[in-house]
Design a protein around this motif. Structure first.
Motif, PDB file in Angstrom:
ATOM      1  N   PRO A 133      33.538  12.070  72.873  1.00  0.00           N
ATOM      2  CA  PRO A 133      33.524  12.721  74.164  1.00  0.00           C
ATOM      3  C   PRO A 133      33.658  14.402  73.587  1.00  0.00           C
ATOM      4  N   VAL A 134      32.271  14.458  72.843  1.00  0.00           N
ATOM      5  CA  VAL A 134      31.931  16.190  72.368  1.00  0.00           C
ATOM      6  C   VAL A 134      31.296  16.257  73.518  1.00  0.00           C
ATOM      7  N   PHE A 135      30.397  16.865  74.398  1.00  0.00           N
ATOM      8  CA  PHE A 135      30.088  17.438  74.801  1.00  0.00           C
ATOM      9  C   PHE A 135      30.261  16.695  76.531  1.00  0.00           C
ATOM     10  N   TYR A 136      30.662  15.655  76.566  1.00  0.00           N
ATOM     11  CA  TYR A 136      31.331  14.457  78.108  1.00  0.00           C
ATOM     12  C   TYR A 136      32.810  14.695  77.559  1.00  0.00           C
ATOM     13  N   PHE A 137      33.706  13.977  79.141  1.00  0.00           N
ATOM     14  CA  PHE A 137      34.312  13.515  79.125  1.00  0.00           C
ATOM     15  C   PHE A 137      34.174  12.061  79.153  1.00  0.00           C
ATOM     16  N   VAL A 138      35.951  11.358  78.727  1.00  0.00           N
ATOM     17  CA  VAL A 138      36.141  10.463  78.662  1.00  0.00           C
ATOM     18  C   VAL A 138      36.200   9.351  80.015  1.00  0.00           C
ATOM     19  N   GLU A 139      36.674  10.736  81.188  1.00  0.00           N
ATOM     20  CA  GLU A 139      36.978  10.292  82.872  1.00  0.00           C
ATOM     21  C   GLU A 139      34.930   9.880  82.714  1.00  0.00           C
ATOM     22  N   MET A 140      33.759  10.375  82.205  1.00  0.00           N
ATOM     23  CA  MET A 140      32.239   9.661  82.568  1.00  0.00           C
ATOM     24  C   MET A 140      32.510   8.017  82.283  1.00  0.00           C
ATOM     25  N   VAL A 141      33.095   7.542  81.215  1.00  0.00           N
ATOM     26  CA  VAL A 141      32.711   6.347  80.516  1.00  0.00           C
ATOM     27  C   VAL A 141      32.465   5.302  81.958  1.00  0.00           C
TER      28      VAL A 141
ATOM     29  N   LEU B 252      47.355   5.612  66.195  1.00  0.00           N
ATOM     30  CA  LEU B 252      48.075   5.686  65.329  1.00  0.00           C
ATOM     31  C   LEU B 252      47.755   5.005  63.825  1.00  0.00           C
ATOM     32  N   ALA B 253      48.407   3.435  64.628  1.00  0.00           N
ATOM     33  CA  ALA B 253      48.198   2.089  63.391  1.00  0.00           C
ATOM     34  C   ALA B 253      46.988   2.763  62.380  1.00  0.00           C
ATOM     35  N   ILE B 254      45.497   2.651  63.475  1.00  0.00           N
ATOM     36  CA  ILE B 254      44.207   2.220  62.814  1.00  0.00           C
ATOM     37  C   ILE B 254      44.006   3.984  61.511  1.00  0.00           C
ATOM     38  N   SER B 255      44.915   5.227  62.066  1.00  0.00           N
ATOM     39  CA  SER B 255      45.060   6.214  61.062  1.00  0.00           C
ATOM     40  C   SER B 255      45.892   5.546  59.879  1.00  0.00           C
ATOM     41  N   VAL B 256      46.697   5.140  59.917  1.00  0.00           N
ATOM     42  CA  VAL B 256      47.897   4.910  59.036  1.00  0.00           C
ATOM     43  C   VAL B 256      46.785   3.873  58.031  1.00  0.00           C
ATOM     44  N   LEU B 257      46.408   2.553  58.755  1.00  0.00           N
ATOM     45  CA  LEU B 257      45.803   1.517  58.146  1.00  0.00           C
ATOM     46  C   LEU B 257      44.725   2.273  57.446  1.00  0.00           C
TER      47      LEU B 257
ATOM     48  N   MET C 171      37.957   3.370  73.478  1.00  0.00           N
ATOM     49  CA  MET C 171      38.728   4.117  73.235  1.00  0.00           C
ATOM     50  C   MET C 171      39.496   2.960  72.263  1.00  0.00           C
ATOM     51  N   LEU C 172      38.824   2.410  71.450  1.00  0.00           N
ATOM     52  CA  LEU C 172      38.896   1.576  70.150  1.00  0.00           C
ATOM     53  C   LEU C 172      38.655   2.458  69.091  1.00  0.00           C
ATOM     54  N   ASN C 173      37.801   3.634  69.538  1.00  0.00           N
ATOM     55  CA  ASN C 173      37.027   3.859  68.220  1.00  0.00           C
ATOM     56  C   ASN C 173      38.296   5.198  68.316  1.00  0.00           C
ATOM     57  N   PRO C 174      38.916   5.592  67.115  1.00  0.00           N
ATOM     58  CA  PRO C 174      40.219   6.200  67.170  1.00  0.00           C
ATOM     59  C   PRO C 174      39.981   8.159  67.287  1.00  0.00           C
ATOM     60  N   PHE C 175      38.397   8.466  66.661  1.00  0.00           N
ATOM     61  CA  PHE C 175      37.894   9.690  67.139  1.00  0.00           C
ATOM     62  C   PHE C 175      37.714   9.740  68.054  1.00  0.00           C
TER      63      PHE C 175
ATOM     64  N   ALA D  61      41.524  12.871  87.034  1.00  0.00           N
ATOM     65  CA  ALA D  61      41.500  12.921  85.514  1.00  0.00           C
ATOM     66  C   ALA D  61      42.709  11.782  85.177  1.00  0.00           C
ATOM     67  N   LEU D  62      42.009  11.542  84.075  1.00  0.00           N
ATOM     68  CA  LEU D  62      43.255  10.275  83.123  1.00  0.00           C
ATOM     69  C   LEU D  62      44.439  10.515  82.297  1.00  0.00           C
ATOM     70  N   PRO D  63      45.046   9.887  83.204  1.00  0.00           N
ATOM     71  CA  PRO D  63      46.419  10.614  82.325  1.00  0.00           C
ATOM     72  C   PRO D  63      46.527   9.636  80.495  1.00  0.00           C
ATOM     73  N   PHE D  64      47.449  11.045  79.672  1.00  0.00           N
ATOM     74  CA  PHE D  64      47.899  10.681  78.782  1.00  0.00           C
ATOM     75  C   PHE D  64      47.744   9.327  78.169  1.00  0.00           C
ATOM     76  N   ASP D  65      46.563   8.613  77.012  1.00  0.00           N
ATOM     77  CA  ASP D  65      46.874   7.647  77.445  1.00  0.00           C
ATOM     78  C   ASP D  65      47.371   6.606  76.279  1.00  0.00           C
ATOM     79  N   TRP D  66      48.842   6.595  76.183  1.00  0.00           N
ATOM     80  CA  TRP D  66      49.538   5.769  75.033  1.00  0.00           C
ATOM     81  C   TRP D  66      49.339   5.089  74.359  1.00  0.00           C
ATOM     82  N   LEU D  67      48.650   3.884  74.874  1.00  0.00           N
ATOM     83  CA  LEU D  67      48.250   2.607  74.314  1.00  0.00           C
ATOM     84  C   LEU D  67      48.491   2.360  73.386  1.00  0.00           C
ATOM     85  N   HIS D  68      46.900   3.493  73.534  1.00  0.00           N
ATOM     86  CA  HIS D  68      45.326   3.536  73.293  1.00  0.00           C
ATOM     87  C   HIS D  68      45.972   4.568  72.000  1.00  0.00           C
ATOM     88  N   PHE D  69      46.853   5.783  72.359  1.00  0.00           N
ATOM     89  CA  PHE D  69      47.162   6.555  70.868  1.00  0.00           C
ATOM     90  C   PHE D  69      47.490   5.905  70.148  1.00  0.00           C
ATOM     91  N   GLY D  70      48.518   5.116  70.292  1.00  0.00           N
ATOM     92  CA  GLY D  70      49.311   4.305  69.566  1.00  0.00           C
ATOM     93  C   GLY D  70      48.735   3.117  68.156  1.00  0.00           C
TER      94      GLY D  70
END
Length: 266
Positions: free
Chosen positions: A185-193, A241-246, A202-206, A229-238
């Motif tokens: 979501p660089v030039f658009y919003f995730v709410e548009m998905v 983070l796991a994908i980043s560490v891996l 949201m499995l795309n960590p970027f 507007a969507l709230p902060f997505d703690w599930l996909h953020f977690g």
């Protein structure tokens, strides 16, 4: 005589980062501000297209675009620079015994300096727009840590593998990054998905980190069609983070496995 970790690792990283920054802006009048020109120009074009052609009236839309543009510039430049860092420093690798992981780490660190300075510019711009400081800003270090770990993991792997397969650099520049740009979501919003695509998207960590930075730094977006507007997505953020560490562990393992063969191929 045993060499300290600071002398063996951190001091060379700082020297390389300073050298990279000095060379990049040598004999320039504006210095660091030249690195802000591409994302600001890109955000300005997006702003004109969206507001004038699509007739979207989103409050402080320019701030959302700058936040995404600065973050995307860091991701793109860090991956491209890191991909070629071992080839660029070939004389240094052959001439001096050194910890070779210093080079990709310094490459990411130099781009991180630009990103942090760009965020300072964004903070100033937010104050100009009178966007209030929010408690969510406290999450910024955690989001940045996850993004840096993800980028560094890819850079460690790519910097080493590109020595053996130079085509990777061209594939990354001409195909992967262009595809990733539209998958984030660089030039658009995730709410548009579309909702049925959201979890896969949201499995795309970027995409998660770009969304998280926008959500913690800026007020909830108000889309013209009334979608909330969507709230902060703690599930996909977690998960991100796991994908980043891996990714960091895998990238480090690949680099450590092949680093001793680099001098033979360079």
């Amino acid at each position: 005589m045993q060499i300290s970790w600071r002398t063996q690792f951190w001091e060379p990283v700082l020297v390389l980062v300073w050298r990279e920054l000095r060379i990049r802006y040598k004999r320039t009048v504006l210095g660091f501000f030249w690195s802000l020109v591409p994302p600001i120009a890109q955000a300005f074009i997006w702003l004109i297209v969206v507001e004038k052609f699509f007739r979207y009236d989103i409050p402080n839309y320019s701030a959302y675009l700058l936040c995404s543009a600065f973050t995307w510039q860091f991701i793109q430049n860090a991956l491209l620079d890191g991909c070629s860092v071992m080839l660029f420093h070939m004389p240094l690798i052959k001439a001096f015994p050194m910890r070779r992981e210093i080079l990709p780490i310094a490459s990411v660190a130099s781009n991180l300096v630009h990103f942090l300075l760009a965020l300072l510019v964004l903070f100033v711009y937010l104050q100009v727009l009178q966007v209030p400081i929010r408690p969510q800003w406290l999450l910024l270090p955690l989001v940045l840590a996850g993004l840096i770990a993800l980028v560094l993991g890819f850079v460690l792997a790519l910097s080493c593998l590109t020595v053996f397969y130079i085509d990777l650099k061209f594939v990354l520049d001409s195909f992967v990054l262009r595809l990733l740009f539209f998958a984030c979501p660089v030039f658009y919003f995730v709410e548009m998905v579309p909702s049925h695509w959201y979890h896969a998207y949201m499995l795309n960590p970027f995409a998660v980190y770009l969304t998280a930075l926008r959500q913690i730094l800026l007020p909830p977006v108000q889309l013209p069609d009334g979608r909330p507007a969507l709230p902060f997505d703690w599930l996909h953020f977690g998960i991100a983070l796991a994908i980043s560490v891996l990714t960091l562990l895998v990238g480090w393992t690949i680099f450590r496995r092949y680093q001793n063969q680099l001098a033979e191929w360079l």
